[in-house]
Design a protein around this motif. Structure first.
Motif, PDB file in Angstrom:
ATOM      1  N   LEU A 184     -12.505   6.900   9.373  1.00 41.93           N
ATOM      2  CA  LEU A 184     -12.530   6.404   7.995  1.00 41.93           C
ATOM      3  C   LEU A 184     -11.101   6.117   7.564  1.00 41.93           C
ATOM      4  O   LEU A 184     -10.201   6.915   7.816  1.00 41.93           O
ATOM      5  CB  LEU A 184     -13.165   7.422   7.051  1.00 41.93           C
ATOM      6  CG  LEU A 184     -14.646   7.751   7.267  1.00 41.93           C
ATOM      7  CD1 LEU A 184     -15.107   8.771   6.242  1.00 41.93           C
ATOM      8  CD2 LEU A 184     -15.504   6.499   7.182  1.00 41.93           C
ATOM      9  N   LYS A 185     -10.899   4.963   6.915  1.00 40.01           N
ATOM     10  CA  LYS A 185      -9.579   4.606   6.401  1.00 40.01           C
ATOM     11  C   LYS A 185      -9.688   4.337   4.902  1.00 40.01           C
ATOM     12  O   LYS A 185     -10.597   3.638   4.450  1.00 40.01           O
ATOM     13  CB  LYS A 185      -9.033   3.360   7.118  1.00 40.01           C
ATOM     14  CG  LYS A 185      -8.643   3.602   8.564  1.00 40.01           C
ATOM     15  CD  LYS A 185      -8.120   2.339   9.213  1.00 40.01           C
ATOM     16  CE  LYS A 185      -6.808   1.899   8.635  1.00 40.01           C
ATOM     17  NZ  LYS A 185      -6.215   0.755   9.385  1.00 40.01           N
ATOM     18  N   TYR A 186      -8.758   4.884   4.147  1.00 42.96           N
ATOM     19  CA  TYR A 186      -8.715   4.660   2.705  1.00 42.96           C
ATOM     20  C   TYR A 186      -7.275   4.767   2.246  1.00 42.96           C
ATOM     21  O   TYR A 186      -6.398   5.251   2.975  1.00 42.96           O
ATOM     22  CB  TYR A 186      -9.594   5.677   1.967  1.00 42.96           C
ATOM     23  CG  TYR A 186      -9.252   7.108   2.279  1.00 42.96           C
ATOM     24  CD1 TYR A 186      -8.266   7.782   1.564  1.00 42.96           C
ATOM     25  CD2 TYR A 186      -9.907   7.778   3.302  1.00 42.96           C
ATOM     26  CE1 TYR A 186      -7.941   9.096   1.856  1.00 42.96           C
ATOM     27  CE2 TYR A 186      -9.585   9.094   3.603  1.00 42.96           C
ATOM     28  CZ  TYR A 186      -8.611   9.753   2.880  1.00 42.96           C
ATOM     29  OH  TYR A 186      -8.278  11.048   3.171  1.00 42.96           O
ATOM     30  N   VAL A 203      -8.019   0.358  -4.478  1.00 44.93           N
ATOM     31  CA  VAL A 203      -8.388   1.415  -3.534  1.00 44.93           C
ATOM     32  C   VAL A 203      -9.258   0.792  -2.441  1.00 44.93           C
ATOM     33  O   VAL A 203     -10.361   0.337  -2.728  1.00 44.93           O
ATOM     34  CB  VAL A 203      -9.152   2.553  -4.226  1.00 44.93           C
ATOM     35  CG1 VAL A 203      -9.623   3.591  -3.203  1.00 44.93           C
ATOM     36  CG2 VAL A 203      -8.293   3.213  -5.291  1.00 44.93           C
ATOM     37  N   PRO A 204      -8.782   0.730  -1.193  1.00 42.16           N
ATOM     38  CA  PRO A 204      -9.600   0.226  -0.090  1.00 42.16           C
ATOM     39  C   PRO A 204     -10.322   1.362   0.623  1.00 42.16           C
ATOM     40  O   PRO A 204      -9.835   2.494   0.672  1.00 42.16           O
ATOM     41  CB  PRO A 204      -8.571  -0.430   0.836  1.00 42.16           C
ATOM     42  CG  PRO A 204      -7.340   0.410   0.636  1.00 42.16           C
ATOM     43  CD  PRO A 204      -7.378   0.931  -0.787  1.00 42.16           C
ATOM     44  N   PHE A 205     -11.476   1.041   1.183  1.00 40.98           N
ATOM     45  CA  PHE A 205     -12.246   2.012   1.965  1.00 40.98           C
ATOM     46  C   PHE A 205     -12.869   1.283   3.138  1.00 40.98           C
ATOM     47  O   PHE A 205     -13.642   0.336   2.945  1.00 40.98           O
ATOM     48  CB  PHE A 205     -13.329   2.669   1.097  1.00 40.98           C
ATOM     49  CG  PHE A 205     -14.070   3.781   1.795  1.00 40.98           C
ATOM     50  CD1 PHE A 205     -13.578   5.071   1.782  1.00 40.98           C
ATOM     51  CD2 PHE A 205     -15.249   3.524   2.471  1.00 40.98           C
ATOM     52  CE1 PHE A 205     -14.252   6.101   2.427  1.00 40.98           C
ATOM     53  CE2 PHE A 205     -15.923   4.541   3.125  1.00 40.98           C
ATOM     54  CZ  PHE A 205     -15.436   5.833   3.099  1.00 40.98           C
ATOM     55  N   SER A 222     -13.170  -2.909  -1.129  1.00 38.39           N
ATOM     56  CA  SER A 222     -12.075  -2.449  -1.980  1.00 38.39           C
ATOM     57  C   SER A 222     -12.451  -2.662  -3.438  1.00 38.39           C
ATOM     58  O   SER A 222     -13.219  -3.573  -3.769  1.00 38.39           O
ATOM     59  CB  SER A 222     -10.768  -3.188  -1.661  1.00 38.39           C
ATOM     60  OG  SER A 222     -10.849  -4.548  -2.059  1.00 38.39           O
ATOM     61  N   TRP A 282       0.858  -1.182   0.000  1.00 37.65           N
ATOM     62  CA  TRP A 282       0.000   0.000   0.000  1.00 37.65           C
ATOM     63  C   TRP A 282       0.893   1.231   0.000  1.00 37.65           C
ATOM     64  O   TRP A 282       1.681   1.439   0.911  1.00 37.65           O
ATOM     65  CB  TRP A 282      -0.915  -0.014   1.226  1.00 37.65           C
ATOM     66  CG  TRP A 282      -1.744  -1.258   1.297  1.00 37.65           C
ATOM     67  CD1 TRP A 282      -1.550  -2.334   2.110  1.00 37.65           C
ATOM     68  CD2 TRP A 282      -2.873  -1.577   0.481  1.00 37.65           C
ATOM     69  NE1 TRP A 282      -2.489  -3.303   1.863  1.00 37.65           N
ATOM     70  CE2 TRP A 282      -3.320  -2.867   0.853  1.00 37.65           C
ATOM     71  CE3 TRP A 282      -3.552  -0.899  -0.537  1.00 37.65           C
ATOM     72  CZ2 TRP A 282      -4.406  -3.491   0.267  1.00 37.65           C
ATOM     73  CZ3 TRP A 282      -4.649  -1.521  -1.130  1.00 37.65           C
ATOM     74  CH2 TRP A 282      -5.068  -2.787  -0.725  1.00 37.65           C
ATOM     75  N   MET A 287      -1.961   4.953   3.291  1.00 39.60           N
ATOM     76  CA  MET A 287      -3.307   4.860   3.847  1.00 39.60           C
ATOM     77  C   MET A 287      -3.522   6.073   4.736  1.00 39.60           C
ATOM     78  O   MET A 287      -2.604   6.505   5.432  1.00 39.60           O
ATOM     79  CB  MET A 287      -3.506   3.579   4.657  1.00 39.60           C
ATOM     80  CG  MET A 287      -3.830   2.347   3.826  1.00 39.60           C
ATOM     81  SD  MET A 287      -4.465   0.991   4.844  1.00 39.60           S
ATOM     82  CE  MET A 287      -4.680  -0.275   3.574  1.00 39.60           C
TER      83      MET A 287
END
Length: 292
Positions: free
Chosen positions: A148-150, A194-196, A217, A133, A136
């Protein structure tokens, strides 16, 4: 004349009091030293603050008290270059009778046999998932407990086959059972992803606390190839998309306890396109090396 003398005396008295106040304040401030997020307080052994006249003899007359003050949590924090190391496999829901009736499975020589469920069996101990990654970010939503994590990164899947299965693109993609055995036979698929996630941190001021994250994701296939190694042909790389699904949507999760973090993902769509009639849903799990 008397009035002038009274005014002058008042000014001198005020100046003397202010000097005493400043001296006391300076003395108290000099007893406290801040180093980073540590506060060092020098006190007499009876618990009183020291004076400047004996500061040089602190080792004989004083104790040192060190207090650590937690740094304020940022509303937006960034974590660079995170790595995941884990294993991968897939849930196989393929109807191989129907798949063999399509054009994706081929039998080049009758002696090699048709492609079937055994052809797609994986070596679970050598089928790996490595993710890098690039970054993040974590955004505070509710008192740093809910965040929130992305981010953005590269997911890499290595499906290691315990069979003679081969992927080719000549010119249309197909799979077949080869006539030789391989000491190494894997399908590689790499996705820009792209993760969310929604993150819950039970102890925002404690790095050794418990946290959990869950979300989705979305990835796009940027590279795929079939890499094989045999005594007859040596090392071979066959690049191509092989009718793999170009987009990947997955359910993802993360659990953290102190410095230890575990991750998992499960693909909600199939590894191959519908035209192949192969219905396999990849999943992965492993260890995540991350600050939070």
């Amino acid at each position: 004349m008397k009035r002038l003398a009274i005014v002058v005396a008042g000014i001198l008295l005020s100046g003397s009091l202010m000097a005493q106040t400043d001296s006391t304040t300076h003395s108290q401030e000099s007893d406290t030293v801040k180093v980073g997020n540590f506060i060092i307080i020098k006190k007499n052994k009876d618990g009183n603050s020291s004076s400047n006249s004996v500061w040089k003899d602190w080792d004989r007359n004083f104790d040192i008290k060190i207090e650590r003050r937690n740094r304020a949590n940022r509303n937006v924090s960034t974590n660079w270059w995170i790595m995941d190391l884990g294993f991968t496999n897939y849930r196989d829901q393929t109807n191989y009778t129907a798949a063999q009736a399509g054009g994706y499975f081929r039998t080049l020589r009758p002696a090699d046999g048709p492609v079937n469920e055994n052809s797609f069996k994986l070596n679970t101990g050598k089928s790996t998932n490595v993710n890098i990654w690039f970054f993040m970010q974590k955004v505070n939503v509710i008192k740093h407990v809910v965040n929130l994590k992305y981010g953005l990164g590269l997911e890499m899947y290595n499906f290691r086959f315990d069979s003679r299965l081969s992927y080719r693109k000549d010119p249309n993609p197909y799979v077949y059972n080869d006539s030789i055995s391989f000491s190494k036979n894997k399908l590689y698929a790499g996705y820009l992803t792209v993760p969310f996630m929604i993150n819950i941190n039970t102890s925002p001021n404690n790095r050794r606390g418990f946290s959990i994250s869950a979300g989705m994701s979305a990835g796009y296939l940027i590279s795929s190839r079939n890499k094989q190694k045999s005594s007859e042909r040596g090392k071979q790389k066959s690049p191509g998309d092989f009718n793999l699904e170009p987009f990947r949507v997955a359910a993802i999760g993360e659990v953290g306890l102190g410095p230890i973090r575990l991750y998992g993902s499960y693909s909600l769509n199939k590894l191959h396109k519908d035209i192949t009639r192969v219905e396999q849903f990849p999943y992965a799990f492993g260890i995540r090396f991350s600050r939070w």
